[in-house]
Motif scaffolding. Structure first.
Motif: not given
Length: 428
Positions: A338-361
């Motif tokens: 399966g997949w594990v999900r975590q809440t990143v931000y739940a402090g209010g409304q967000t806009a329809a824009a999101i991004g993700i990268t992977w950093d070695g550190t």
């Protein structure tokens, strides 16, 4: 607007960025972010969640390509172009040219008529733009640094209505493109296409998703070092909806021609919502609806993908029954079957824009935009199960974003400020 033809304009970044360089110290990092205003006017229609408007390339330094909408000749039109940043900070502007040499111009359609860009292994730029059930609008340079001209006739599926083109460059210099193809009332499939850099030709790989009474919404795709293509997409009730469901993942291996889920188990294509590798399933109160104003139930809206080696990591926005109408930000990764999900931000409304990268550190970096506030662009990192957010560009009023990680291991941010018709480049 004056027709600029195929000429490229240059300007010094130093003169433009003296007041736009910020040292942003996040709570979990000491990364310095340098911000520059792209020196070309941006149309307010330059806003979407699904697009892939940024590309990078490492030659004698890092090059960046931003596809964007310029103002059109009227308030309801736009003209697509590419802003190219050289390693020395010089910007060049490349308009998209029709066969008669004039700059292409299209009607504004926020959330649909925005451009996606990629650079192939021969240095040719590819731009797909301004399609909402329109036939192909595709522009390409024939040489590195050449003019971007109309090449729509060289694509498969001539005459079909295309929407949501997202594309990426493979390590071997080939390209992969995902798009929704077709405008039927009962179903709208998703297709995967391949650009062979050696032969300079496009071909259809497969219809990766299709189901009766459902429409596919491509979100993102990435190619790992082994050449396998990782796809992310959503489903809605046909013919279309601003609120989607069943966020899904799919992997394609060009070496075998097979599709698989995150465990490597084979999947037959086209997938359906019932057969997809779903990482965010339906929750209490969630319904398939095409009501873009009255439906207030749970839904997915925008998602992006990155890779840790060959392992997919996903950031997405989801509105649940208990979120008071807010689209919260989540992070998902595969674990066993399966997949594990975590809440990143739940402090209010967000806009329809999101991004993700992977950093070695730092590992995963999730970027999101809040619906209001003095600072709206944020990056979140996780340590010990706790997520910490900070603004990488304090004082900047950008309200949309896209992000690409360059070969030097830095995140390049594409930041439109639609209220002030400005586009910003940031690197951290």
């Amino acid at each position: 607007m004056r027709n600029v033809g195929a000429r490229a304009f240059t300007t010094s970044a130093a003169a433009l960025t003296a007041a736009l360089t910020f040292a942003a110290t996040a709570q979990a990092t000491t990364a310095t972010t340098v911000v520059e205003k792209v020196p070309y006017a941006m149309d307010s229609s330059n806003q979407a969640a699904w697009w892939t408007p940024a590309a990078t390339y490492k030659g004698n330094g890092e090059y960046t390509y931003f596809a964007f909408n310029e103002p059109g000749t009227t308030a309801t039109t736009h003209r697509p172009a590419v802003a190219r940043r050289a390693p020395d900070g010089t910007w060049n502007r490349l308009p998209l040219l029709r066969s008669d040499g004039t700059q292409a111009e299209y009607t504004d359609d926020n959330g649909h008529n925005q451009p996606s860009v990629a650079r192939d292994g021969s240095g040719r730029l590819h731009v797909f733009t301004s399609m909402h059930c329109d036939t192909w609008r595709y522009f390409r340079s024939d040489t590195a640094g050449g003019a971007l001209t109309d090449h729509a006739g060289g694509l498969p599926d001539q005459g079909a209505g295309i929407t949501y083109p997202v594309l990426t460059t493979a390590p071997d210099g080939d390209l992969y493109l995902a798009a929704r193809v077709g405008c039927g009332a009962d179903q709208r499939p998703g297709k995967l296409y391949h650009w062979d850099n050696a032969t300079a030709t496009w071909s259809v790989v497969a219809t990766f998703g299709s189901a009766l009474n459902r429409s596919v919404y491509p979100d993102d795709l990435q190619v790992d070092a082994a050449g396998r293509v990782h796809l992310l997409y959503e489903w809605s009730k046909a013919p279309a909806s601003g609120f989607r469901h069943q966020l899904s993942y799919l992997r394609y291996d060009p070496a075998t021609g097979e599709f698989a889920d995150h465990t490597g188990a084979a999947l037959a294509v086209p997938t359906t919502p019932d057969t997809s590798d779903v990482l965010q399933g339906l929750t209490a109160g969630e319904e398939w609806s095409t009501d873009n104003t009255g439906y207030t139930g749970p839904a997915v809206q925008s998602a992006k993908l990155t890779l840790d080696g060959s392992t997919p990591k996903v950031a997405f926005r989801y509105r649940s029954a208990d979120s008071a109408g807010d689209f919260r930000v989540y992070y998902a990764y595969p674990s066993g079957a399966g997949w594990v999900r975590q809440t990143v931000y739940a402090g209010g409304q967000t806009a329809a824009a999101i991004g993700i990268t992977w950093d070695g550190t730092e590992g995963k970096r999730v970027y999101y935009v809040t619906a209001s506030g003095a600072d709206r662009v944020f990056v979140a990192t996780e340590a010990g199960g706790a997520w910490t957010s900070s603004s990488p560009t304090p004082g900047l009023t950008a309200d949309r974003l896209a992000v690409r990680r360059d070969t030097d291991g830095q995140d390049v941010l594409y930041l439109p400020d639609t209220a002030h018709n400005s586009l910003y480049y940031a690197r951290r």
